[in-house]
Design a protein around this motif. Structure first.
Motif, short mmCIF file in Angstrom:
data_model
loop_
_atom_site.label_atom_id
_atom_site.label_comp_id
_atom_site.label_asym_id
_atom_site.label_seq_id
_atom_site.Cartn_x
_atom_site.Cartn_y
_atom_site.Cartn_z
N VAL A 85 0.82 -1.22 0.00
CA VAL A 85 0.00 0.00 0.00
C VAL A 85 0.85 1.27 0.00
O VAL A 85 0.36 2.35 -0.34
CB VAL A 85 -0.98 0.01 1.19
CG1 VAL A 85 -2.06 -1.01 1.00
CG2 VAL A 85 -0.26 -0.20 2.50
N ILE A 86 2.11 1.18 0.39
CA ILE A 86 3.02 2.32 0.21
C ILE A 86 3.39 2.44 -1.26
O ILE A 86 3.49 3.54 -1.82
CB ILE A 86 4.28 2.16 1.07
CG1 ILE A 86 3.94 2.30 2.55
CG2 ILE A 86 5.34 3.21 0.70
CD1 ILE A 86 5.13 2.11 3.48
N GLY A 87 3.58 1.29 -1.91
CA GLY A 87 3.98 1.25 -3.30
C GLY A 87 5.30 0.52 -3.44
O GLY A 87 6.34 1.08 -3.06
N PRO A 88 5.30 -0.71 -3.95
CA PRO A 88 6.55 -1.47 -4.06
C PRO A 88 7.64 -0.75 -4.84
O PRO A 88 8.81 -0.76 -4.44
CB PRO A 88 6.11 -2.76 -4.77
CG PRO A 88 4.66 -2.89 -4.47
CD PRO A 88 4.13 -1.49 -4.40
N LEU A 89 7.27 -0.11 -5.94
CA LEU A 89 8.27 0.62 -6.74
C LEU A 89 8.81 1.82 -5.97
O LEU A 89 10.01 2.12 -6.03
CB LEU A 89 7.66 1.06 -8.07
CG LEU A 89 8.62 1.76 -9.05
CD1 LEU A 89 9.82 0.87 -9.36
CD2 LEU A 89 7.89 2.15 -10.33
N LEU A 90 7.94 2.48 -5.22
CA LEU A 90 8.37 3.63 -4.41
C LEU A 90 9.37 3.18 -3.35
O LEU A 90 10.41 3.82 -3.14
CB LEU A 90 7.16 4.27 -3.74
CG LEU A 90 7.43 5.51 -2.88
CD1 LEU A 90 7.81 6.69 -3.76
CD2 LEU A 90 6.21 5.86 -2.04
N VAL A 91 9.07 2.08 -2.68
CA VAL A 91 9.99 1.54 -1.66
C VAL A 91 11.32 1.15 -2.31
O VAL A 91 12.40 1.43 -1.77
CB VAL A 91 9.36 0.33 -0.96
CG1 VAL A 91 10.35 -0.32 0.00
CG2 VAL A 91 8.10 0.75 -0.21
#
Length: 532
Positions: free
Chosen positions: A283-289
């Motif tokens: 929910v944070i965003g895998p690509l963002l992490v």
């Protein structure tokens, strides 16, 4: 602007901040790229506003929303709700007091959620200011865009939950700490203490961030702080927090806080240890992490107090809640903000080595950062759009959205169930929704008699058989959302319905997709009328 291993490092120099694209503006192509970047940023921010406010009232409140909105209604002296929702419960009342102002003009779902969404938009502004302060304008723009579109932040800020406003004040505290580290002015440290006090008044679990602040100063020897200034900052925080415990004491509810503390300490685990690793990155965003972690690795030679501050803000809450047996979907939201800032830092400093002059690929390095930024933003926006849609699965993750059919059930209860009648649900979650919308007393079958094992706000039914036989309970409420979490109490409630000639008098359904690919109605809430 300095360059290390193909990456450019933002500086604190005013010239660097005024001219983040120095050396590129002279070309027409780069000017067009700048315009396109601003258009994309403005579009993303506008869409994030839509994501937060679109169809806010499409679904009714979930259990936690009903509780916090009920407290606010009690503060606003709502005659129907104050008998079901006491003002003093487990948490401080800052957000509920703000809601109460809006509820003076009438209690409704949209007002409560709109106020929460406004705090979410305010957080985006602070993230931008913080990103500019730490890493320059480009990083600030990107970080604010990522938070604006992040599924985690959008989902929580669309609900009447304490975590959205708490994160607003926590991010403000982070910004003021960064101002102190940059300017060395004690006034900013004192202001950070005040903001930290507001954060705790937003939700008391945020006191954990004091550990993050301690870790930051302990691991940043280049940031000098006097004990006297720290003591004053801590004193400011205590003064800001003091009205809540004083109010409890003066109102004769001092024991309330102690009861809730005992309950929290002895609560059973509600999720497996893998809950956060499996849920939060998605929910944070895998690509963002991934981009945030990539930057930490590629820019490891440039680690400074800035990264120490952000990493402390991530690690301390994440480590505590991972070890704490009780886990909640929204608990790690404060840690999502620094992740967005680190991702903005990564892309903002990205400057691959240029290709040879005359090569057909001579201009490709200029596209790497914009393409990566757009890709991250698009993945976030698409995932957020999908997650704010109503659930049709019959399962529900607490804290992730409203409950399908809950409000409609409550309205049916208010119009069709006689005044004075009482209902028994599988657990307190559905009971809270029934009381908020239906204005009838409801109990949870799963609420045990042991005061150390139950929420002090909930009254247990120690002998449901006797309560039904003596006509104290007239209706049983089964719901698929509670049943998916506790099959034991679901089966027990259905057994009571069978034993006491339960007759289905109302059903709420959702449209679901079957294994064959067809769409069909699936009951998610069923009300039984029982007779002794």
């Amino acid at each position: 602007m300095t360059e290390i291993a193909g990456w450019s490092e933002a500086t604190d120099a005013p010239e660097a901040r005024r001219r983040p694209f120095a050396g590129r503006v002279g070309t027409r192509a780069w000017a067009y790229a700048q315009i396109a970047g601003w258009v994309l940023f403005a579009t993303g921010i506008a869409y994030s506003v839509v994501l937060r406010f679109w169809h806010l009232g499409q679904l009714g409140y979930n259990s936690d929303e009903a509780v916090y909105a009920g407290q606010a209604a009690s503060l606003a002296d709502d005659p129907e709700l104050k008998q079901f929702f006491p003002i003093f419960r487990a948490h401080p009342l800052l957000f509920q007091s703000i809601l109460a102002v809006g509820f003076k003009f009438g209690v409704n779902d949209v007002t409560g959620r709109a106020i929460s969404a406004a705090f979410g938009l305010g957080t985006i502004v602070i993230v931008y200011k913080l990103g500019v302060l730490l890493y320059g304008r480009k990083a600030g723009l990107l970080a604010s865009l990522f938070v604006a579109l992040m599924p985690y932040h959008v989902l929580v800020s669309r609900q009447v939950l304490l975590d959205g406003p708490m994160v607003f004040f926590a991010t403000l505290t982070l910004y003021l700490l960064a101002l102190y580290a940059t300017t060395k002015r004690p006034a900013w440290l004192y202001a950070a203490g005040g903001a930290m006090g507001l954060t705790v008044l937003g939700k008391e679990t945020s006191i954990l961030l004091l550990g993050a602040i301690y870790a930051f100063f302990a691991l940043s020897p280049d940031i000098h702080v006097r004990m006297r200034n720290l003591a004053i900052s801590f004193g400011v925080m205590v003064l800001v927090i003091a009205p809540f415990p004083l109010t409890l004491k003066l109102a004769g509810h001092a024991q309330t806080g102690e009861s809730y503390l005992a309950w929290q300490l002895f609560r059973r685990p509600n999720h497996q240890w893998s809950f956060y690793p499996a849920t939060v990155p998605a929910v944070i965003g895998p690509l963002l992490v991934f981009v945030a972690l990539l930057g930490l690795w590629l820019l490891r030679d440039q680690i400074s107090w800035r990264e120490t501050l952000l990493l402390s803000w991530i690690v301390v809450p994440a480590l505590f809640f991972q070890l704490w047996p009780v886990k909640g979907f929204q608990y790690l939201l404060p840690s999502a903000i620094p992740i967005a800032l680190l991702a903005g830092r990564t892309i903002g400093r990205l400057k691959p080595e240029p290709a040879k002059a005359g090569s057909r690929w001579a201009n490709w390095p200029r596209l790497v950062a914009p393409v990566l930024a757009v890709t991250v933003a698009l993945t976030l926006a698409v995932e957020t759009h999908a997650r704010i849609q109503p659930s049709t699965s019959g399962t529900f993750l607490a804290g992730s959205g409203g409950v399908p059919g809950g409000r409609e059930l409550g309205h049916w209860v208010e119009s069709r169930v006689p005044e004075g009648a009482q209902l028994l649900a599988i657990g307190p979650s559905m009971a809270n929704i029934v009381q908020f919308y239906g204005h009838r007393r409801a109990y949870g079958l799963s609420v045990g008699p042991n005061p150390l094992r139950r929420n002090p706000a909930y009254e247990p039914i120690t002998n449901p058989d006797l309560a039904i036989r003596s006509n104290e309970l007239q209706y049983l409420v089964w719901d698929a959302f509670s049943a998916s979490r506790t099959s034991f109490f679901s089966d027990k409630l259905l057994a009571y319905a069978d034993r006491y000639n339960g007759r289905i008098v109302h059903t709420e359904s959702v449209i679901t997709k079957t294994r064959e690919g067809k769409y069909a109605k699936r009951p998610v809430i069923v009300v039984y009328e029982v007779r002794p």
